[in-house]
Design a protein around this motif. Sequence first.
Motif, PDB file in Angstrom:
ATOM      1  N   THR A 115       0.555  -0.981   0.287  1.00 46.82           N
ATOM      2  CA  THR A 115      -0.122  -0.206  -0.001  1.00 46.82           C
ATOM      3  C   THR A 115       1.096   1.086   0.109  1.00 46.82           C
ATOM      4  O   THR A 115       1.922   0.871   0.025  1.00 46.82           O
ATOM      5  CB  THR A 115      -1.037   0.414   0.791  1.00 46.82           C
ATOM      6  OG1 THR A 115      -1.875   0.987   1.155  1.00 46.82           O
ATOM      7  CG2 THR A 115      -0.351   0.046   2.897  1.00 46.82           C
ATOM      8  N   SER A 116       0.351   2.392  -0.495  1.00 44.53           N
ATOM      9  CA  SER A 116       1.289   3.632  -0.249  1.00 44.53           C
ATOM     10  C   SER A 116       0.512   4.901   0.797  1.00 44.53           C
ATOM     11  O   SER A 116      -0.197   4.473   2.134  1.00 44.53           O
ATOM     12  CB  SER A 116       0.551   4.503  -1.463  1.00 44.53           C
ATOM     13  OG  SER A 116       1.491   6.160  -1.744  1.00 44.53           O
ATOM     14  N   ILE A 117       1.770   5.459   1.770  1.00 42.34           N
ATOM     15  CA  ILE A 117       1.411   6.356   2.407  1.00 42.34           C
ATOM     16  C   ILE A 117       0.404   7.293   2.703  1.00 42.34           C
ATOM     17  O   ILE A 117       0.128   7.992   3.547  1.00 42.34           O
ATOM     18  CB  ILE A 117       3.069   6.635   3.130  1.00 42.34           C
ATOM     19  CG1 ILE A 117       3.121   6.965   4.273  1.00 42.34           C
ATOM     20  CG2 ILE A 117       3.849   7.891   1.515  1.00 42.34           C
ATOM     21  CD1 ILE A 117       4.393   7.322   5.112  1.00 42.34           C
ATOM     22  N   ARG A 118       0.223   7.329   1.067  1.00 42.64           N
ATOM     23  CA  ARG A 118      -0.201   8.867   0.557  1.00 42.64           C
ATOM     24  C   ARG A 118      -1.480   7.398  -0.318  1.00 42.64           C
ATOM     25  O   ARG A 118      -1.612   6.761  -0.822  1.00 42.64           O
ATOM     26  CB  ARG A 118       0.336   9.197  -0.081  1.00 42.64           C
ATOM     27  CG  ARG A 118       0.887  10.357   0.185  1.00 42.64           C
ATOM     28  CD  ARG A 118       2.159  10.932  -0.520  1.00 42.64           C
ATOM     29  NE  ARG A 118       2.862  11.884   0.486  1.00 42.64           N
ATOM     30  CZ  ARG A 118       2.558  13.402   0.522  1.00 42.64           C
ATOM     31  NH1 ARG A 118       1.895  13.580  -0.428  1.00 42.64           N
ATOM     32  NH2 ARG A 118       3.894  14.605   1.284  1.00 42.64           N
ATOM     33  N   PRO A 119      -3.103   8.805  -0.803  1.00 43.20           N
ATOM     34  CA  PRO A 119      -3.650   7.556  -0.953  1.00 43.20           C
ATOM     35  C   PRO A 119      -3.152   7.521  -2.205  1.00 43.20           C
ATOM     36  O   PRO A 119      -3.160   6.465  -3.024  1.00 43.20           O
ATOM     37  CB  PRO A 119      -4.838   8.761  -1.332  1.00 43.20           C
ATOM     38  CG  PRO A 119      -4.728   9.422  -0.124  1.00 43.20           C
ATOM     39  CD  PRO A 119      -2.682   9.733   0.719  1.00 43.20           C
ATOM     40  N   GLY A 120      -2.154   8.471  -3.196  1.00 45.77           N
ATOM     41  CA  GLY A 120      -1.918   7.969  -4.337  1.00 45.77           C
ATOM     42  C   GLY A 120      -0.296   6.945  -4.681  1.00 45.77           C
ATOM     43  O   GLY A 120       0.175   7.120  -3.817  1.00 45.77           O
TER      44      GLY A 120
END
Length: 490
Positions: free
Chosen positions: A267-272
């Motif tokens: 997963t990403s630390i941000r939405p994108g």
Amino acid sequence: MPSERQLKWQEMEFYAFIHFTMNTFTDQEWGTGNEDPDIFSPSHLSARQWVQACKSAGMTGLILTCKHHDGFCLWPSQYTNHTVAASPWRNGTGDLVKEVADACREGGLKFGIYLSPWDCHEVSYGDSERYNAFFKNQLRELLTQYGPIFCVWFDGACGEGPNGKRQVYDWDSYYALIRELRPEAVISVCGPDVRWCGNEAGHTRTSEWSVVPAYLQDNEKIQEQSQQVDDGEFASRINTQDADLGSREVIRQHEGKLIWYPAEVNTSIRPGWFYHASEDDHVKSLEELLAIYDGAVGGNANFLLNLPPDRRGLIHEQDVERLQQLGNFLRSTYRQSLAVGARIQASDTMDEEHVATQVLLEESDTFWCPSEGTELAWLEVELSEEKRFDRVVLMEHIRSGQRIERFTLEAKGESGDWQELYSGTIVGHKRICSFEPFTAKTIRLTIHESRWYPTLSWLGIYLSKQEMHEAADQAVTFVDKPILDSSHGK
């Protein structure tokens, strides 16, 4: 049972994905392949800063997106002119793959590569035989020019080429090339070594089995199921219909081959996946990251966390701060087990080499097990004095396979009665059992179901040294080497 490369990968537990390319400068998630290389011009790029940020969080490796779907290469590939050599960055003499590989070696992180099979810029894409030869040529460059590689990460994104035909990837020939040139590297997701957890939302199964039906190796390569558009929905999709991949009930109904195919949670630390200034205030909280960490690393999977550098070529300050907080919490919590020096007894022991005290030793190849055929067993740990704790970490000896199917943890409270703290199913490489803080001197692990006989290589007892927010605010800073300036060559 796992291969040596799978064992070494599993021990890494937590590492980074770096998404950085044209999309960083166009504010997009997916490029078209028509972007002008002139726009690739990070002003302060520092691979050392990326490595330092990863290390502050306790990560062990870094996977770089060497080429994303837009086809722009972060190294000066001789098979296309759509590379950093055509950009103004480093006056056209730069090689970002080399800079990152060197920084990882210098900083003690393992280095991995992502190479997108989909290439929107390459004219041969869709002409399957020609493009497969092109792709393998680029893969060979990456495998031979940048030193040791711990992982080659593929996704199954697939589309049509300029000829209107859907590209057919020659996966078997890709795998053969990797095995020939980098036999130590695991091939992940669209590969035979590491399985995708099934979503990009950080969701993990309650029971993540490493032994699963062999057909799962082909799931991410099926074109109809691959990601074909950037609609934001794919990243948050959670497939609930396959919540159980490897329980005894599932494999009893399966007539085909079983394989060791452990899971990775990404997963990403941000939405994108790429940097967007509009997301600076949407960095995942410490609580969110810890929940994913506990579910992934603490649920028999590895955790791949994406960190998108900004247009300067730096991990943004917001992300760096959160990574520091995460690392501080993990280091303070898991510094030393409260069970060190405890007395321990078991319901049964196979022989003198596998006595119960082996679970208190940090060596990965020492383990306790009962006699063969003993599927139900227990361990009882008596601490030197009453202590307060809120988590227990269990680890199987997975070199011997994944065996434990159901267990409970209990402790003797002030009344002297056993009180259940936690009940679980699988253990695998690692199970983090979290519960409300409890004070006790004696803890019991009961394994109710296992395959033939259980193994256990570690039993650790821990107390979170402070609440999450205290960890976030603490002044202790991770120190290894100072974060170096962004000048090239320093």
